[in-house]
Design a protein around this motif. Structure first.
Motif, short mmCIF file in Angstrom:
data_model
loop_
_atom_site.label_atom_id
_atom_site.label_comp_id
_atom_site.label_asym_id
_atom_site.label_seq_id
_atom_site.Cartn_x
_atom_site.Cartn_y
_atom_site.Cartn_z
N UNK A 1 0.86 -1.17 0.00
CA UNK A 1 0.00 0.00 0.00
C UNK A 1 0.90 1.23 0.00
N UNK A 2 0.66 2.14 -0.93
CA UNK A 2 1.51 3.33 -1.00
C UNK A 2 0.96 4.45 -0.11
N UNK A 3 1.72 5.55 -0.01
CA UNK A 3 1.34 6.65 0.88
C UNK A 3 0.00 7.26 0.52
N UNK A 4 -0.31 7.34 -0.79
CA UNK A 4 -1.59 7.90 -1.20
C UNK A 4 -2.76 7.08 -0.66
N UNK A 5 -2.62 5.76 -0.67
CA UNK A 5 -3.69 4.90 -0.15
C UNK A 5 -3.83 5.07 1.36
N UNK A 6 -2.72 5.21 2.07
CA UNK A 6 -2.76 5.30 3.52
C UNK A 6 -3.36 6.62 4.00
N UNK A 7 -3.25 7.67 3.19
CA UNK A 7 -3.80 8.96 3.59
C UNK A 7 -5.15 9.23 2.95
N UNK A 8 -5.60 8.34 2.07
CA UNK A 8 -6.90 8.49 1.41
C UNK A 8 -7.99 8.48 2.49
N UNK A 9 -8.96 9.37 2.34
CA UNK A 9 -10.06 9.47 3.32
C UNK A 9 -11.05 8.32 3.12
N UNK A 10 -11.45 7.75 4.24
CA UNK A 10 -12.48 6.71 4.27
C UNK A 10 -13.49 7.12 5.35
N UNK A 11 -14.68 6.57 5.26
CA UNK A 11 -15.72 6.92 6.23
C UNK A 11 -15.96 5.75 7.17
N UNK A 12 -15.62 5.93 8.44
CA UNK A 12 -15.86 4.86 9.42
C UNK A 12 -17.35 4.78 9.77
N UNK A 13 -17.76 3.63 10.24
CA UNK A 13 -19.12 3.44 10.73
C UNK A 13 -19.11 3.82 12.21
N UNK A 14 -19.43 5.07 12.49
CA UNK A 14 -19.32 5.60 13.84
C UNK A 14 -20.11 4.82 14.87
N UNK A 15 -21.32 4.41 14.52
CA UNK A 15 -22.13 3.66 15.48
C UNK A 15 -21.53 2.30 15.79
N UNK A 16 -20.85 1.71 14.82
CA UNK A 16 -20.18 0.43 15.05
C UNK A 16 -19.00 0.63 16.00
N UNK A 17 -18.23 1.69 15.77
CA UNK A 17 -17.11 2.00 16.66
C UNK A 17 -17.63 2.20 18.08
N UNK A 18 -18.69 2.98 18.23
CA UNK A 18 -19.25 3.24 19.56
C UNK A 18 -19.77 1.94 20.19
#
Length: 85
Positions: free
Chosen positions: A1-18
């Motif tokens: 995985x290159x640096x661009x992939x690691x810094x790419x924005x993703x959307x977490x499932x906040x309710x799952x995290x909670x």
């Protein structure tokens, strides 16, 4: 995985995290501490997130860098895909 992939924005499932945090009986600060400990074991560096960032993730599904999603997943001892929105 290159640096661009690691810094790419993703959307977490906040309710799952909670939900996962609550299942462990952890207040937010304990998850933040667990993230730091998991990071230290993995890389030798204590990386974590702020309480404000955790709140934004849980309450608003705020997009974060993929690396940040991986930090949260490590703190919860799960696969990053498990908390991806």
């Amino acid at each position: 995985m290159d640096d661009d992939d690691r810094t790419r924005k993703v959307t977490p499932a906040g309710l799952v995290v909670r939900r996962m945090r609550h299942e462990r009986g952890w207040p937010p600060r304990e998850l933040i501490a667990a993230i730091g400990e998991a990071s230290l074991r993995s890389t030798g560096l204590r990386e974590t997130i702020t309480p404000e960032q955790l709140s934004r993730i849980e309450e608003r599904n705020e997009p974060v860098a993929y690396d940040t999603l991986c930090l949260v997943a490590a703190g919860l001892d799960c696969d990053p895909i498990d908390i991806l929105g």
